[in-house]
Enzyme design. Structure first.
Site, PDB file in Angstrom:
ATOM      1  N   LYS A  24       0.834  -1.200   0.000  1.00  0.00           N
ATOM      2  CA  LYS A  24       0.000   0.000   0.000  1.00  0.00           C
ATOM      3  C   LYS A  24       0.873   1.256   0.000  1.00  0.00           C
ATOM      4  CE  LYS A  24      -2.417   1.032   3.793  1.00  0.00           C
ATOM      5  NZ  LYS A  24      -2.253   2.418   4.279  1.00  0.00           N
ATOM      6  N   ARG A  29       2.153   5.997  -3.349  1.00  0.00           N
ATOM      7  CA  ARG A  29       3.130   6.944  -3.884  1.00  0.00           C
ATOM      8  C   ARG A  29       3.178   6.851  -5.409  1.00  0.00           C
ATOM      9  NH1 ARG A  29       4.359   5.857   1.169  1.00  0.00           N
ATOM     10  NH2 ARG A  29       5.682   7.251   2.404  1.00  0.00           N
ATOM     11  N   GLY A  94      -5.857   7.751   5.571  1.00  0.00           N
ATOM     12  CA  GLY A  94      -4.981   8.843   5.983  1.00  0.00           C
ATOM     13  C   GLY A  94      -3.937   9.211   4.950  1.00  0.00           C
ATOM     14  N   SER A 169       4.332  13.108  11.151  1.00  0.00           N
ATOM     15  CA  SER A 169       4.131  12.048  10.166  1.00  0.00           C
ATOM     16  C   SER A 169       4.990  12.283   8.918  1.00  0.00           C
ATOM     17  CB  SER A 169       2.654  11.987   9.759  1.00  0.00           C
ATOM     18  OG  SER A 169       2.477  11.086   8.689  1.00  0.00           O
ATOM     19  N   SER A 170       5.700  11.240   8.507  1.00  0.00           N
ATOM     20  CA  SER A 170       6.513  11.336   7.291  1.00  0.00           C
ATOM     21  C   SER A 170       5.651  11.533   6.052  1.00  0.00           C
ATOM     22  CB  SER A 170       7.369  10.076   7.127  1.00  0.00           C
ATOM     23  OG  SER A 170       6.547   8.933   6.956  1.00  0.00           O
ATOM     24  N   SER A 197      10.407   8.010  10.869  1.00  0.00           N
ATOM     25  CA  SER A 197      10.028   7.159   9.726  1.00  0.00           C
ATOM     26  C   SER A 197      10.848   7.488   8.474  1.00  0.00           C
ATOM     27  CB  SER A 197       8.526   7.298   9.425  1.00  0.00           C
ATOM     28  OG  SER A 197       7.748   7.005  10.551  1.00  0.00           O
ATOM     29  N   ASP A 313       4.488   1.252  11.938  1.00  0.00           N
ATOM     30  CA  ASP A 313       3.384   0.354  11.602  1.00  0.00           C
ATOM     31  C   ASP A 313       3.622  -1.070  12.099  1.00  0.00           C
ATOM     32  OD1 ASP A 313       1.831   2.291  10.483  1.00  0.00           O
ATOM     33  OD2 ASP A 313       2.335   1.821   8.404  1.00  0.00           O
ATOM     34  N   ARG A 344      -3.473   4.402  18.848  1.00  0.00           N
ATOM     35  CA  ARG A 344      -3.017   3.019  18.919  1.00  0.00           C
ATOM     36  C   ARG A 344      -2.398   2.666  20.272  1.00  0.00           C
ATOM     37  NH1 ARG A 344      -0.792   2.229  12.636  1.00  0.00           N
ATOM     38  NH2 ARG A 344      -2.866   1.754  11.789  1.00  0.00           N
ATOM     39  N   ARG A 388      -4.888  -2.530  11.526  1.00  0.00           N
ATOM     40  CA  ARG A 388      -3.711  -3.128  12.156  1.00  0.00           C
ATOM     41  C   ARG A 388      -4.008  -3.681  13.555  1.00  0.00           C
ATOM     42  NH1 ARG A 388      -0.305  -2.648   8.268  1.00  0.00           N
ATOM     43  NH2 ARG A 388      -0.093  -0.714   7.078  1.00  0.00           N
TER      44      ARG A 388
END
EC number: 2.5.1.19
Length: 434
Positions: A24, A29, A94, A169-170, A197, A313, A344, A388
């Site tokens: 994914k 990307r 997201g 977040s990257s 990340s 992740d 999470r 997840r």
């Protein structure tokens, strides 16, 4: 009616072959690159993850007449004009929200981006601020700093130099890098502080390089000039994040011989580090015959600290395995977990408590306490609309006699065949109406 899953396993052995869907992370990307390339780039081995299917459909609607349809095979072309998109609902996706925010920011049409209720609680302000500084016109439709947002088109670049914090977040950084070559003055991106990340940023740059988009990365500055994409194909590797659940299953089995097809030791995906992590639990990885062979070997547990900063992740997977094995490890690098599909950290704490395990938070360090652990006869797993959570807890079927998962189809987000693959490998999977 929502469908729950009852999961059991008659024995603690696993032996077979698993074919995984495309990554994914890579695919999302690649689809943006394809859309920005005006048909020069083609994506192969597209993931069937729900997030990717959704993103491909949105981009297919956004590209112009006569261009290659995004996310479909090379012989399938658009032959009619698409009406301009006005509202795009990305649901819980997201990555799509971040990437499309940047993509639509430099398009001509006015588009409103919205999503699920949880998506409206996930911050987007840092990316919006960066795009505004570049010259984008973006308004918040409800709460400041959060979706939904209106992208008003008429982009006129004001600067090429922007700064963004590295410990967020990257996906924000990747979103900016993906559009950089299409900016008239290019992009000089300054990353402030330590980069979280990092492998995901490196993945983005390698995929852009494959499409002939050059970059320079010196110290904390990444520079991409205005340049053209080359005609090429981007082949998507199977998903190492999906592979991680099979590593977890092997780790909790008494005996394991598993073959995961098409995975290579030279992956762009940061989650391929699961091979090194799970070696601590006796899982050897042998790359051969066009895939990787997993074998369980007896090995005493010794590693006590896991830094998951570059592979967040994997956090749920590794933490659940440690809990199942009474391994009171310490974890760092979990800063981004609270703004994912769910919080999470809280979700892990809540579900692990159902077997007496505590995940104790002290600043940015987390430690497992298994001193009061017990094995229940039955365990109900809340998934919190988080794919997840379901997949990370599924390996517990080798420890707990019966698991019930709320909202089984939640796995569609990244691994639609997950329950089917478990059934093929000897798990008993029963769907029930909740």
């Amino acid at each position: 009616m929502m469908q729950n899953i009852i999961l059991t396993k008659d024995n603690k052995q696993i032996n077979g072959t698993v074919h995984l869907t495309g990554s994914k992370s890579e695919c999302n990307r690649a689809l943006i690159i394809e859309a920005l390339s005006n048909g020069k780039v083609h994506v192969e081995n597209i993931s069937d993850a729900a997030d990717t299917v959704l993103l491909a459909g949105i981009l297919r609607s956004a590209v112009g007449s006569g261009q290659m349809a995004v996310g479909v095979e090379a012989d399938s072309l658009l032959t009619t004009n698409n009406p301009p998109l006005t509202t795009v609902d990305i649901g819980p996706a997201g990555t799509a929200m971040r990437f499309l925010t940047a993509y639509f920011a430099i398009q001509d049409n006015e588009v409103t981006l919205t999503g699920s209720q949880r998506m409206k609680e996930r911050p987007i302000g840092i990316l919006v601020d960066a795009l505004r500084e570049l010259g984008a016109h973006i308004d918040y439709e409800e709460k400041e700093g959060f979706p939904p947002i209106k992208l008003k088109g008429s982009f006129e670049q004001q600067t090429s130099k922007i700064s963004i914090k590295g410990n967020i977040s990257s996906q924000y950084i990747t979103a900016l890098l993906l559009i950089a070559a299409r900016l008239p003055f290019g992009l000089e991106l300054h990353i402030e502080g330590e980069l979280t990340s990092r492998p995901y940023v490196e993945m983005t740059l390698v995929m852009l390089e494959t499409a002939n988009i050059k970059h320079n990365w010196h110290d904390n500055v990444i520079t991409i000039s205005n340049q053209e994409f080359a005609t090429t194909s981007l082949h998507i590797e199977p998903d190492w994040s999906a592979a991680s659940y099979w590593y977890a299953i092997a780790a909790l089995a008494d005996k394991a011989e598993l073959f995961l097809t098409d995975l290579t030791p030279y992956s762009l995906q940061g989650d391929s580090v699961i091979t090194e992590i799970m070696a601590n639990f006796g899982i050897t990885s042998q790359f051969k015959d066009g895939g990787v062979q997993l074998t369980k070997e007896a090995k005493p547990l010794s590693r006590k600290i896991f830094d998951l900063k570059e592979c967040p992740d994997l956090a749920q997977t590794v933490i659940v395995v440690c809990a199942a094995l009474d391994h009171e490890a310490t974890f760092t690098g979990l800063e981004t977990l609270k703004i994912k599909e769910t919080d999470r950290i809280l979700a892990l704490q809540t579900e692990l408590a159902k077997m007496g395990v505590k995940l104790i938070e002290k600043g940015q360090v987390y430690k497992l306490d298994c001193s009061e652990k017990f094995i229940p006869e039955k365990m109900f797993i809340n998934t919190y609309h988080d794919h997840r959570m379901a997949m990370a807890f599924a390996p517990l079927a080798l420890i707990v006699p019966q698991l019930e998962f709320e909202n089984g189809p939640v796995v569609d987000k990244s691994y639609p065949a997950f329950w089917t693959d478990l059934a093929k490998q000897g798990f008993n999977v029963q769907e029930i109406e909740a």
